[in-house]
Design a protein around this motif. Structure first.
Motif, PDB file in Angstrom:
ATOM      1  N   PHE A 172       0.871  -1.164   0.020  1.00  0.00           N
ATOM      2  CA  PHE A 172      -0.024   0.071  -0.158  1.00  0.00           C
ATOM      3  C   PHE A 172       1.010   1.380  -0.073  1.00  0.00           C
ATOM      4  O   PHE A 172       0.684   2.241  -0.732  1.00  0.00           O
ATOM      5  CB  PHE A 172      -0.948  -0.066   1.183  1.00  0.00           C
ATOM      6  CG  PHE A 172      -1.817   1.110   1.496  1.00  0.00           C
ATOM      7  CD1 PHE A 172      -2.691   1.497   0.573  1.00  0.00           C
ATOM      8  CD2 PHE A 172      -1.223   2.029   2.184  1.00  0.00           C
ATOM      9  CE1 PHE A 172      -3.499   2.502   0.934  1.00  0.00           C
ATOM     10  CE2 PHE A 172      -2.137   3.329   2.582  1.00  0.00           C
ATOM     11  CZ  PHE A 172      -3.126   3.513   1.597  1.00  0.00           C
ATOM     12  N   VAL A 173       1.899   1.433   0.910  1.00  0.00           N
ATOM     13  CA  VAL A 173       2.931   2.467   1.053  1.00  0.00           C
ATOM     14  C   VAL A 173       3.242   2.586  -0.328  1.00  0.00           C
ATOM     15  O   VAL A 173       3.571   3.669  -0.840  1.00  0.00           O
ATOM     16  CB  VAL A 173       3.813   2.317   2.159  1.00  0.00           C
ATOM     17  CG1 VAL A 173       4.707   3.373   2.010  1.00  0.00           C
ATOM     18  CG2 VAL A 173       3.191   2.326   3.441  1.00  0.00           C
ATOM     19  N   LEU A 174       3.914   1.785  -1.103  1.00  0.00           N
ATOM     20  CA  LEU A 174       4.871   1.721  -2.231  1.00  0.00           C
ATOM     21  C   LEU A 174       3.817   2.128  -3.280  1.00  0.00           C
ATOM     22  O   LEU A 174       4.228   2.864  -4.241  1.00  0.00           O
ATOM     23  CB  LEU A 174       5.716   0.366  -2.480  1.00  0.00           C
ATOM     24  CG  LEU A 174       6.504  -0.091  -1.432  1.00  0.00           C
ATOM     25  CD1 LEU A 174       7.148  -1.477  -1.806  1.00  0.00           C
ATOM     26  CD2 LEU A 174       7.790   0.805  -1.591  1.00  0.00           C
ATOM     27  N   GLU A 175       2.577   1.495  -3.348  1.00  0.00           N
ATOM     28  CA  GLU A 175       1.754   1.863  -4.442  1.00  0.00           C
ATOM     29  C   GLU A 175       1.541   3.395  -4.469  1.00  0.00           C
ATOM     30  O   GLU A 175       1.275   4.103  -5.504  1.00  0.00           O
ATOM     31  CB  GLU A 175       0.531   1.054  -4.240  1.00  0.00           C
ATOM     32  CG  GLU A 175      -0.387   1.194  -5.444  1.00  0.00           C
ATOM     33  CD  GLU A 175      -1.479  -0.042  -5.670  1.00  0.00           C
ATOM     34  OE1 GLU A 175      -2.552   0.262  -6.261  1.00  0.00           O
ATOM     35  OE2 GLU A 175      -1.484  -0.734  -4.737  1.00  0.00           O
ATOM     36  N   TYR A 176       1.350   3.803  -3.053  1.00  0.00           N
ATOM     37  CA  TYR A 176       0.719   5.347  -2.914  1.00  0.00           C
ATOM     38  C   TYR A 176       1.830   6.153  -3.385  1.00  0.00           C
ATOM     39  O   TYR A 176       1.725   7.017  -4.268  1.00  0.00           O
ATOM     40  CB  TYR A 176       0.612   5.500  -1.417  1.00  0.00           C
ATOM     41  CG  TYR A 176       0.496   7.175  -1.065  1.00  0.00           C
ATOM     42  CD1 TYR A 176      -0.616   7.647  -1.623  1.00  0.00           C
ATOM     43  CD2 TYR A 176       1.453   7.617  -0.499  1.00  0.00           C
ATOM     44  CE1 TYR A 176      -0.812   8.916  -1.128  1.00  0.00           C
ATOM     45  CE2 TYR A 176       1.465   9.059  -0.155  1.00  0.00           C
ATOM     46  CZ  TYR A 176       0.073   9.640  -0.617  1.00  0.00           C
ATOM     47  OH  TYR A 176      -0.061  11.072  -0.145  1.00  0.00           O
ATOM     48  N   LEU A 177       3.108   5.782  -3.174  1.00  0.00           N
ATOM     49  CA  LEU A 177       4.234   6.669  -3.544  1.00  0.00           C
ATOM     50  C   LEU A 177       4.318   6.458  -5.403  1.00  0.00           C
ATOM     51  O   LEU A 177       4.651   7.345  -5.856  1.00  0.00           O
ATOM     52  CB  LEU A 177       5.613   6.295  -3.036  1.00  0.00           C
ATOM     53  CG  LEU A 177       5.708   6.328  -1.655  1.00  0.00           C
ATOM     54  CD1 LEU A 177       7.028   5.824  -0.967  1.00  0.00           C
ATOM     55  CD2 LEU A 177       5.732   7.661  -0.999  1.00  0.00           C
ATOM     56  N   VAL A 190      -2.997   6.622 -13.806  1.00  0.00           N
ATOM     57  CA  VAL A 190      -2.981   6.520 -12.301  1.00  0.00           C
ATOM     58  C   VAL A 190      -3.809   5.013 -11.802  1.00  0.00           C
ATOM     59  O   VAL A 190      -3.128   4.307 -11.399  1.00  0.00           O
ATOM     60  CB  VAL A 190      -3.395   7.820 -11.591  1.00  0.00           C
ATOM     61  CG1 VAL A 190      -3.513   7.147 -10.214  1.00  0.00           C
ATOM     62  CG2 VAL A 190      -2.352   8.792 -11.561  1.00  0.00           C
ATOM     63  N   VAL A 191      -4.997   5.122 -12.285  1.00  0.00           N
ATOM     64  CA  VAL A 191      -5.797   4.067 -11.817  1.00  0.00           C
ATOM     65  C   VAL A 191      -5.465   2.776 -12.641  1.00  0.00           C
ATOM     66  O   VAL A 191      -5.160   1.751 -11.832  1.00  0.00           O
ATOM     67  CB  VAL A 191      -7.142   4.307 -12.293  1.00  0.00           C
ATOM     68  CG1 VAL A 191      -8.157   2.954 -12.156  1.00  0.00           C
ATOM     69  CG2 VAL A 191      -7.927   5.510 -11.848  1.00  0.00           C
ATOM     70  N   PHE A 192      -4.862   2.733 -13.843  1.00  0.00           N
ATOM     71  CA  PHE A 192      -4.130   1.607 -14.465  1.00  0.00           C
ATOM     72  C   PHE A 192      -3.123   0.935 -13.537  1.00  0.00           C
ATOM     73  O   PHE A 192      -3.057  -0.177 -13.624  1.00  0.00           O
ATOM     74  CB  PHE A 192      -4.022   1.991 -16.117  1.00  0.00           C
ATOM     75  CG  PHE A 192      -3.487   1.028 -16.750  1.00  0.00           C
ATOM     76  CD1 PHE A 192      -4.144  -0.281 -17.192  1.00  0.00           C
ATOM     77  CD2 PHE A 192      -1.814   0.852 -16.803  1.00  0.00           C
ATOM     78  CE1 PHE A 192      -3.361  -1.273 -17.840  1.00  0.00           C
ATOM     79  CE2 PHE A 192      -1.240  -0.300 -17.541  1.00  0.00           C
ATOM     80  CZ  PHE A 192      -2.164  -1.266 -17.942  1.00  0.00           C
ATOM     81  N   PHE A 193      -2.288   1.825 -13.477  1.00  0.00           N
ATOM     82  CA  PHE A 193      -0.960   1.743 -12.762  1.00  0.00           C
ATOM     83  C   PHE A 193      -1.494   0.869 -11.331  1.00  0.00           C
ATOM     84  O   PHE A 193      -0.856   0.036 -10.641  1.00  0.00           O
ATOM     85  CB  PHE A 193       0.039   2.707 -12.722  1.00  0.00           C
ATOM     86  CG  PHE A 193       0.795   2.791 -13.971  1.00  0.00           C
ATOM     87  CD1 PHE A 193       1.627   1.730 -14.403  1.00  0.00           C
ATOM     88  CD2 PHE A 193       0.720   3.902 -14.871  1.00  0.00           C
ATOM     89  CE1 PHE A 193       2.429   1.966 -15.563  1.00  0.00           C
ATOM     90  CE2 PHE A 193       1.200   3.863 -15.997  1.00  0.00           C
ATOM     91  CZ  PHE A 193       2.258   3.155 -16.350  1.00  0.00           C
ATOM     92  N   GLY A 194      -2.260   1.654 -10.618  1.00  0.00           N
ATOM     93  CA  GLY A 194      -2.574   1.148  -9.409  1.00  0.00           C
ATOM     94  C   GLY A 194      -3.163  -0.155  -9.413  1.00  0.00           C
ATOM     95  O   GLY A 194      -2.867  -0.887  -8.434  1.00  0.00           O
TER      96      GLY A 194
END
Length: 321
Positions: A172-177, A190-194
């Motif tokens: 979660f932290v790495l994805e947020y960054l 952004v949504v696609f990469f998330g």
């Protein structure tokens, strides 16, 4: 063939889906009540401050959607100013009550850990029962298998619950960054990469922990040996397992969202429970393949590895007919 065989075995053990549902509904009810009481007692002021912010966000989105209206810009500006004011009040409350919020959050994390632990007991029991089907076409009692193997189930679940919470917290932290970095250049991907990061993380965890679970619950290995031999499958198996888990996880998420929309969540419960049994069957199929063991799909179909067939052929060649 791995996924197809696992699907056939899961269908052959479809009764475990309903047992899994019943067990997890009971666990979810108990722990959801605990979370609700925690939020109601400890975080009631927090939720009261957060509620206006959420309402303001909804009003702002409504104003943006109604872009064709004559007064839409005025409505949007008003909603934005109100949102800023309520958000500042929310931040001020957080800054003044950090300790109490942190304590309540810690309690919620502890409840989540306990739920992950107790819910996982059902998954481990399911694996032991499915292994009986695959090895000898036996079908034991659900509670009997659970209590008979409770010690090794508890040991595995204590480790798995900690690892899963720590792992997904880091994800979660790495994805947020990552999303913050991507958003600086383009907002659309952004949504696609998330979503891609989520699927990759979930698949990687399932692939690496697959044989650790089977080694401990089915293979009779200790904790160190199970991790040493199962955490990183050999290259010839790893990518096949990764591709299989990725495909099944994507299908599961798609079906879960679809049934949540069209059946108001009723079908989602079935999908998630069947996915649990399906994932267990996939882990066991990989276990039997990696350890070169034959296994039953049903009464009429048995899978015999090539190595064992070659040994049988050599034995037959030595027999005088």
């Amino acid at each position: 063939m791995r996924v197809i065989n696992a699907l056939k075995i899961a269908i052959g053990n479809f009764g475990l889906v309903f047992k899994n549902i019943l067990y997890k509904i009971i666990m979810f009810t108990v722990f959801a009540t605990g979370v609700w009481l925690t939020l109601k007692i400890s975080l009631r002021p927090f939720l009261e401050k957060l509620s206006p912010v959420l309402k303001d966000v909804i009003e702002l989105l409504k104003g943006l959607v109604q872009g064709g209206a004559a007064n839409s810009s005025t409505v949007t500006e008003q909603a934005s100013s109100v949102l800023v004011a309520d958000f500042e009040a929310f931040l001020a409350y957080i800054n003044g009550n950090v300790n109490s919020i942190a304590l309540a959050g810690l309690i919620c994390v502890l409840i989540a850990y306990l739920y992950r632990f107790f819910a996982g007991i059902s998954d481990s029991t399911t694996m032991i029962l499915v292994n009986g089907h695959m090895s000898s076409l036996t079908h034991g009692k659900y509670l009997g298998a659970m209590f008979e193997n409770l010690r090794k189930i508890v040991v595995y679940q204590l480790i798995d619950a900690v690892l899963s919470i720590v792992y997904y917290a880091l994800v979660f932290v790495l994805e947020y960054l990552l999303l913050r970095y991507v958003a600086q250049y383009a907002a659309v991907p952004v949504v696609f990469f998330g979503v891609c990061a989520f699927f990759f993380a979930a698949t990687l965890y399932a692939t690496c922990m697959s044989q650790v679970m089977t080694n401990m619950l089915v293979g009779g290995m200790g904790l160190k040996e199970a991790f040493a031999k199962g955490l990183f499958p050999k290259k010839q198996y790893f990518w096949k397992m990764f591709a299989a888990y990725l495909s099944v996880i994507i299908i599961c998420v798609y079906l879960s969202i679809s049934t949540a929309v069209f059946t108001f969540g009723v079908g989602t419960v079935m999908v998630l429970s069947f996915f649990t049994v399906m994932k267990v069957c996939m882990k066991l199929v990989d276990y039997y393949i990696i350890n070169v063991k034959k296994y039953f799909i049903d009464y009429d179909n048995i899978v015999i590895p090539k190595e064992l067939r070659e040994n049988d052929e050599q034995l037959l060649n030595k027999v005088d007919i």
